[in-house]
Design an enzyme around this catalytic site. Structure first.
Site, mmCIF file in Angstrom:
data_model
loop_
_atom_site.group_PDB
_atom_site.id
_atom_site.type_symbol
_atom_site.label_atom_id
_atom_site.label_comp_id
_atom_site.label_asym_id
_atom_site.label_seq_id
_atom_site.Cartn_x
_atom_site.Cartn_y
_atom_site.Cartn_z
ATOM 1 N N TYR A 19 0.820 -1.218 0.000
ATOM 2 C CA TYR A 19 0.000 0.000 0.000
ATOM 3 C C TYR A 19 0.855 1.270 0.000
ATOM 4 O O TYR A 19 0.319 2.365 -0.085
ATOM 5 C CB TYR A 19 -1.056 -0.002 1.105
ATOM 6 C CG TYR A 19 -0.586 -0.220 2.529
ATOM 7 C CD1 TYR A 19 0.386 0.579 3.119
ATOM 8 C CD2 TYR A 19 -1.164 -1.221 3.309
ATOM 9 C CE1 TYR A 19 0.789 0.394 4.432
ATOM 10 C CE2 TYR A 19 -0.771 -1.424 4.632
ATOM 11 C CZ TYR A 19 0.213 -0.606 5.181
ATOM 12 O OH TYR A 19 0.605 -0.791 6.481
ATOM 13 N N LYS B 98 5.941 3.863 5.037
ATOM 14 C CA LYS B 98 6.509 2.780 4.222
ATOM 15 C C LYS B 98 6.982 3.309 2.867
ATOM 16 O O LYS B 98 7.982 2.830 2.324
ATOM 17 C CB LYS B 98 5.483 1.662 4.018
ATOM 18 C CG LYS B 98 5.059 0.930 5.303
ATOM 19 C CD LYS B 98 6.146 0.036 5.847
ATOM 20 C CE LYS B 98 5.623 -0.890 6.934
ATOM 21 N NZ LYS B 98 6.698 -1.691 7.548
#
Ligand code: HXC
Length: 254
Positions: free
Chosen positions: A142, A157
């Site tokens: 994601y 991330k």
């Protein structure tokens, strides 16, 4: 992996513990870190049944001085560091409009800042010692695919993926240090699965949307991690390997 020292942050549970176990089975000396002494000791006892040696470091990746201490304790225990796995993470589902400043900061500090603090501390040790090593970061699909409820984690991330590529180029060029990433999909028996799946029904529905109709296992992630840290992967640098059963390609599956 005999004779190698590998640090796994967040190594007392889930994917971190599976990776540490796999490395120990392959004969490595493993350093696992975590915030809770009790959980670290339990994991240590479990991993000690394998061939490699293991030590624990109680620390919080959000504290830069803890990252420096982690390196010192690893070197004190085993005399060298060959690899760092930045696995420690923090996450919870929360609508972007409801997320508090503290909630945002908690996840950014663990995932993005913690990965940098640990990478820099280990990198500085390698550079000073004239040694080479390998860093493995854990990201999530994601980070580029997007998804609701994870704005903090997805943003962090995505930053870790940029850090992976930047360090792979900068430290690869100057020092021969390799930096790669794994992007796991939903992995059973992990904090991510616990936190991100609303109910058993949601889990079942998600499984049906995945081409392989199941979640991954921590042991499968550990196998990929072991490969990426092995001599067989010596020319892999700046890469990100997705292991999600094809989930992120679902639009081509239907
Ligand atoms: C809304 C929440 C919340 C929730 C915490 N907060 N949980 N807000 N919904 N469910 C808010 C708190 O209210 C607080 O803000 C702030 O976040 C900090 O919370 P603390 O509990 O004080 O923080 P701390 O003890 O430091 O814990 C950090 C944590 C926690 C991230 C919140 O969940 C944790 O320690 N997690 C570690 C393990 C983990 O998450 N593993 C899963 C990783 S999975 P206020 O404003 O109230 O003070 C992953 C990738 C999965 O990363 C990919 C799958 C595809």
């Amino acid at each position: 992996m005999k004779g190698q020292t590998i640090i796994v942050t967040g190594g007392s549970s889930g994917m971190g513990k599976a990776m540490a176990s796999r490395f120990a089975q392959a004969g490595a000396q493993v350093v696992i870190t975590g915030r809770t002494q009790e959980k670290l000791k339990e994991a240590q006892q479990e991993i000690e049944t394998f061939e490699g040696q293991i030590v624990t470091v109680q620390m919080d990746v959000r504290q830069p001085q803890d990252a420096v201490r982690m390196v010192q304790e690893a070197v004190d225990a085993f005399g060298r560091i060959d690899a760092l796995v930045n696995n420690a993470a923090g996450n919870f589902l929360c609508a972007a409009e409801d997320l508090s400043v503290n909630g945002w900061n908690a996840v950014i500090n663990i995932v993005l800042n913690g990965t940098f603090y640990c990478s820099q501390a280990v990198g500085k040790h390698w550079i000073a010692a004239g040694a080479k090593g390998s860093i493995l970061n854990m990201v999530a699909t994601y980070a580029w695919d997007a998804g609701p409820g994870v704005i903090h984690s997805a943003s962090a991330k995505a930053g870790v993926l940029a850090m992976t590529r930047t360090l792979a180029v900068e430290w690869g060029h100057k020092y021969g240090i390799r930096v790669n990433a794994i992007a796991p999909g939903m992995i059973e028996r992990t904090g991510g699965a616990e936190r991100l799946l609303a109910s058993p029904d949601a889990a079942e529905e998600l499984k049906q949307s995945i081409p392989l109709h199941r979640f991954g296992t921590p042991e499968e992630i550990a196998g990929l991690a072991a490969f990426l840290l092995s001599p067989d992967a010596a020319y892999i640098n700046g890469a990100c390997y997705t292991m999600d059963g094809g989930q992120s390609l679902h639009q081509t599956f239907l």
